[in-house]
Design a protein around this motif. Structure first.
Motif, mmCIF file in Angstrom:
data_model
loop_
_atom_site.group_PDB
_atom_site.id
_atom_site.type_symbol
_atom_site.label_atom_id
_atom_site.label_comp_id
_atom_site.label_asym_id
_atom_site.label_seq_id
_atom_site.Cartn_x
_atom_site.Cartn_y
_atom_site.Cartn_z
ATOM 1 N N GLY A 57 -34.280 37.493 65.130
ATOM 2 C CA GLY A 57 -34.743 36.683 66.248
ATOM 3 C C GLY A 57 -36.103 37.124 66.752
ATOM 4 O O GLY A 57 -36.710 38.085 66.269
ATOM 5 N N GLU A 58 -36.578 36.422 67.754
ATOM 6 C CA GLU A 58 -37.909 36.658 68.317
ATOM 7 C C GLU A 58 -37.897 37.869 69.247
ATOM 8 O O GLU A 58 -37.014 38.017 70.094
ATOM 9 C CB GLU A 58 -38.359 35.421 69.095
ATOM 10 N N ALA A 59 -38.885 38.740 69.083
ATOM 11 C CA ALA A 59 -38.970 39.950 69.911
ATOM 12 C C ALA A 59 -39.126 39.582 71.373
ATOM 13 O O ALA A 59 -39.864 38.658 71.727
ATOM 14 C CB ALA A 59 -40.147 40.807 69.457
ATOM 15 N N ARG A 60 -38.421 40.319 72.225
ATOM 16 C CA ARG A 60 -38.514 40.116 73.673
ATOM 17 C C ARG A 60 -38.058 41.393 74.372
ATOM 18 O O ARG A 60 -37.583 42.326 73.724
ATOM 19 C CB ARG A 60 -37.679 38.914 74.109
ATOM 20 N N GLU A 61 -38.201 41.440 75.687
ATOM 21 C CA GLU A 61 -37.907 42.666 76.431
ATOM 22 C C GLU A 61 -36.413 42.901 76.604
ATOM 23 O O GLU A 61 -36.001 44.021 76.886
ATOM 24 C CB GLU A 61 -38.594 42.644 77.796
ATOM 25 N N GLU A 62 -35.594 41.864 76.465
ATOM 26 C CA GLU A 62 -34.144 42.017 76.499
ATOM 27 C C GLU A 62 -33.596 41.811 75.091
ATOM 28 O O GLU A 62 -34.064 40.942 74.359
ATOM 29 C CB GLU A 62 -33.513 41.014 77.466
ATOM 30 N N ALA A 63 -32.610 42.609 74.721
ATOM 31 C CA ALA A 63 -32.081 42.539 73.363
ATOM 32 C C ALA A 63 -30.585 42.803 73.360
ATOM 33 O O ALA A 63 -30.012 43.314 74.331
ATOM 34 C CB ALA A 63 -32.797 43.552 72.466
ATOM 35 N N ASP A 91 -26.655 35.524 68.065
ATOM 36 C CA ASP A 91 -27.375 34.309 67.680
ATOM 37 C C ASP A 91 -28.874 34.563 67.702
ATOM 38 O O ASP A 91 -29.483 34.653 68.775
ATOM 39 C CB ASP A 91 -27.008 33.185 68.646
ATOM 40 N N PRO A 92 -29.523 34.686 66.544
ATOM 41 C CA PRO A 92 -30.955 34.985 66.525
ATOM 42 C C PRO A 92 -31.820 33.880 67.116
ATOM 43 O O PRO A 92 -32.991 34.125 67.439
ATOM 44 C CB PRO A 92 -31.265 35.173 65.030
ATOM 45 N N THR A 93 -31.269 32.674 67.260
ATOM 46 C CA THR A 93 -32.053 31.607 67.886
ATOM 47 C C THR A 93 -32.059 31.728 69.403
ATOM 48 O O THR A 93 -32.867 31.086 70.072
ATOM 49 C CB THR A 93 -31.515 30.224 67.478
ATOM 50 N N GLN A 94 -31.159 32.537 69.945
ATOM 51 C CA GLN A 94 -31.042 32.667 71.386
ATOM 52 C C GLN A 94 -31.329 34.075 71.901
ATOM 53 O O GLN A 94 -31.571 34.265 73.096
ATOM 54 C CB GLN A 94 -29.624 32.278 71.833
ATOM 55 N N ALA A 95 -31.285 35.078 71.044
ATOM 56 C CA ALA A 95 -31.415 36.469 71.492
ATOM 57 C C ALA A 95 -32.155 37.286 70.441
ATOM 58 O O ALA A 95 -32.239 36.913 69.262
ATOM 59 C CB ALA A 95 -30.036 37.075 71.749
ATOM 60 N N TYR A 96 -32.681 38.395 70.885
ATOM 61 C CA TYR A 96 -33.319 39.379 70.010
ATOM 62 C C TYR A 96 -32.263 40.430 69.699
ATOM 63 O O TYR A 96 -31.722 41.066 70.608
ATOM 64 C CB TYR A 96 -34.511 39.992 70.727
ATOM 65 N N LEU A 136 -40.054 49.153 70.226
ATOM 66 C CA LEU A 136 -39.978 47.702 70.058
ATOM 67 C C LEU A 136 -40.313 46.940 71.329
ATOM 68 O O LEU A 136 -40.366 45.706 71.313
ATOM 69 C CB LEU A 136 -38.577 47.310 69.577
ATOM 70 N N GLY A 137 -40.529 47.645 72.441
ATOM 71 C CA GLY A 137 -40.848 46.993 73.704
ATOM 72 C C GLY A 137 -39.639 46.435 74.429
ATOM 73 O O GLY A 137 -39.781 45.579 75.310
#
Length: 334
Positions: A57-63, A91-96, A136-137
């Motif tokens: 999924g897309e990198a983001r601050e919450e994982a 779900d990689p479309t909704q979460a990192y 990973l931020g």
């Protein structure tokens, strides 16, 4: 002590499907603790710790942080297909989604050879995981782990309470019982008595008996697969050979000792404040459901749910039933 420098060999990639992209299925590595050492619980410092991991999924601050079992690895798409993919709990479309091979393992992260066979703890593993998340931020995680990963989830709750928003613990107690320690002690004795592979095969055979249940084996391993050899014997021999082909006996010694050493006291458990879903498995003989339930009762904000299956401890992999729905609903609260 510094980690050895070497190029990891890539894991084989399955055929592409909707669960994750080809890029997601690539194992990555990073070297952490380059300037400030990791201080192990045994008192030894480590520099240049190599960690292998997968992200989805897309990198983001919450994982969502996935913690693998004893002989697992970071490739969630290979061993938990019921959980990873669109519309599934992971779900990689909704979460990192992040998963790393644990310190002391043998799937890309520094293992016993690089560690000089130093003893490590589950809390050491959590500290390495925290450093990876910082790299990973990621600032906040929802944690999910099963079996050894469930024990490690409790270590995360104790070691990194500021990072964890909620946690799912599947088929794992809050600490290792004498029964679990005894099984691991027998496995380690087998490895030490017959180094070079034969002991690891025996250790796996013993472990597989604790991962299944009498009912499960009675249903799946009846009769003979070859003349004069019980089906269950063939099954256990096959499992031993299969593990020997992909796992390191020194990692088995290191990781089982780390599991046995995880013994948080009741005061530490009572200090956990984040929501926890603890899942027991009705036929689990390794970590009986009553033990998982009792451990959850010691955690103030824990909810207990039981997976009904005849297939024992490994039901979370082979007979998940309503587990994905329950886990997905819990992870996505808040």
């Amino acid at each position: 002590m510094t980690a050895l420098s070497r190029t990891p060999s890539p894991l084989p990639l399955p055929q592409e499907d909707e669960r994750c992209s080809a890029d997601d299925r690539k194992r990555r590595t990073v070297t952490l603790f380059r300037t400030s050492p990791l201080l192990l619980d045994c008192g030894q410092p480590l520099l240049d710790v190599r960690v292998a991991y997968h992200t989805y999924g897309e990198a983001r601050e919450e994982a969502t942080l996935v913690l693998h079992a004893l002989t697992g690895n970071s490739a969630v798409h290979e061993w938990w297909p019921d959980f990873l993919g669109a519309g599934r709990p992971l779900d990689p479309t909704q979460a990192y989604i992040v998963c790393a091979n644990v310190l002391g393992g043998c799937a890309g992260t520094d293992g016993p050879s690089e560690l000089g066979d130093l003893p490590i703890s589950l809390r050491d593993m959590a500290r390495v995981g925290r450093a990876l998340l910082e790299h990973l931020g990621v600032r906040r995680v929802r944690v999910i782990g099963a079996s050894m990963g469930g024990l490690l989830a409790y270590a995360w709750l104790l070691e990194c309470p500021d990072l964890v928003a909620r946690a799912v613990v599947i088929g794992a107690p809050v600490r290792h019982s004498p029964w679990a320690v005894g099984l691991n002690s027998a496995a380690r004795a087998a490895i030490r008595a017959a180094p070079g592979g034969e002991g690891l095969k025996v250790a796996r055979m013993v472990a597989m008996l604790s991962y299944r249940s009498p009912q499960s084996l009675a249903q799946t391993q009846v009769g003979q697969r070859r003349p004069g050899v019980h089906a269950v014997t063939s099954y256990l021999e096959y499992q031993g050979e299969k593990l020997l082909a992909r796992f390191c006996e020194r990692s088995y010694l290191t990781l089982t000792a780390a599991m046995d050493g995880f013994q948080p006291n009741d005061a530490e458990l009572a200090a956990i404040r984040v929501p926890v879903l603890a899942v027991g498995i009705s036929s689990d003989v390794l970590y009986p459901a009553a033990e998982v339930r009792a451990g959850a009762a010691a955690v103030p904000n824990a909810t207990y749910w039981e997976l009904d299956s005849i297939h024992g401890h490994d039901a979370f992999l082979m007979d998940s039933g309503d587990l994905p729905v329950r886990v997905g609903a819990f992870l996505h609260q808040g």
